[in-house]
Scaffold this active site. Structure first.
Site, PDB file in Angstrom:
ATOM      1  N   SER A 140       0.843  -1.189   0.000  1.00  0.00           N
ATOM      2  CA  SER A 140       0.000   0.000   0.000  1.00  0.00           C
ATOM      3  C   SER A 140       0.876   1.236   0.000  1.00  0.00           C
ATOM      4  CB  SER A 140      -0.885   0.007   1.253  1.00  0.00           C
ATOM      5  OG  SER A 140      -1.532   1.245   1.408  1.00  0.00           O
ATOM      6  N   TYR A 153      -1.425   0.236  11.130  1.00  0.00           N
ATOM      7  CA  TYR A 153      -1.549  -0.188   9.736  1.00  0.00           C
ATOM      8  C   TYR A 153      -0.402   0.397   8.919  1.00  0.00           C
ATOM      9  CZ  TYR A 153      -3.199  -0.530   4.943  1.00  0.00           C
ATOM     10  OH  TYR A 153      -3.285  -0.794   3.600  1.00  0.00           O
TER      11      TYR A 153
END
Length: 182
Positions: A140, A153
């Site tokens: 990501s 995260y």
């Protein structure tokens, strides 16, 4: 006659993993679809299977190295040569450092970092035995640019990107290409 490539999609039961399975099957690849959710993996297998190219499924939690090793064994049994590995598994968590659920932090880090490490560790030798083995890890952009609201995260994605860059250098010596998609 060209031989279709064969490989494993981890996290193939939904989302980007499912889309990856559909695209690879349309390109003629033979697949083993791995996912924590057996029903989801089976549903995707039914979508991508054909009479001459049935997809195989395997239920696996990538946080557990023994399960990932069993996945590799099953892949080699079902597919013969494993030409590629695609790791799409990952989880997210909202909330800042103060209000996020600390019990989910371990799950998040074990899935997004250790789980990817388990997959690469288990499959690199098999990919090295393939003629042009390749591992692809989906990460990501959150691993490149921090923002408020999802600190664990983001930390996991920074870790995942660093892991893949390091393993890439190791894998080159084995003749395996390791790619990262952010």
């Amino acid at each position: 006659m060209a031989i279709a490539k064969a490989g494993v999609v981890v996290g193939g039961g939904s989302g980007i993993g499912r889309a990856t399975c559909l695209a690879l099957a349309a390109a003629g690849c033979r697949l083993l679809i791995a996912d924590r959710n057996a029903d989801a993996a089976d549903a995707v297998a039914r979508e991508v299977s054909s009479a001459d190219r049935p997809a195989v499924t395997f239920t696996c939690d990538i946080r557990n190295l023994d399960e990932v090793e069993a996945l590799r064994v099953r892949a080699e049994e079902a597919l013969g040569t494993v030409d590629f590995l695609v790791v799409t598994s990952g989880i997210t968590q909202g909330g800042g450092i103060v209000d996020a659920d600390p019990d989910r932090w371990r799950l998040l880090l074990e899935t997004n970092v250790l789980g990817v490490a388990h997959c690469l560790r288990a499959f690199l030798p098999a990919l090295a035995r393939a003629e042009a083995g390749q591992a692809v890890v989906l990460a990501s952009l959150s691993g490149r640019d921090a923002y408020a609201g999802q600190p664990l995260y983001i930390a996991s994605k920074f870790g995942e990107i660093g892991l893949v860059h390091s393993v890439r250098k190791e894998a080159q010596k084995l003749g395996v290409r390791v790619s990262l998609i952010e």
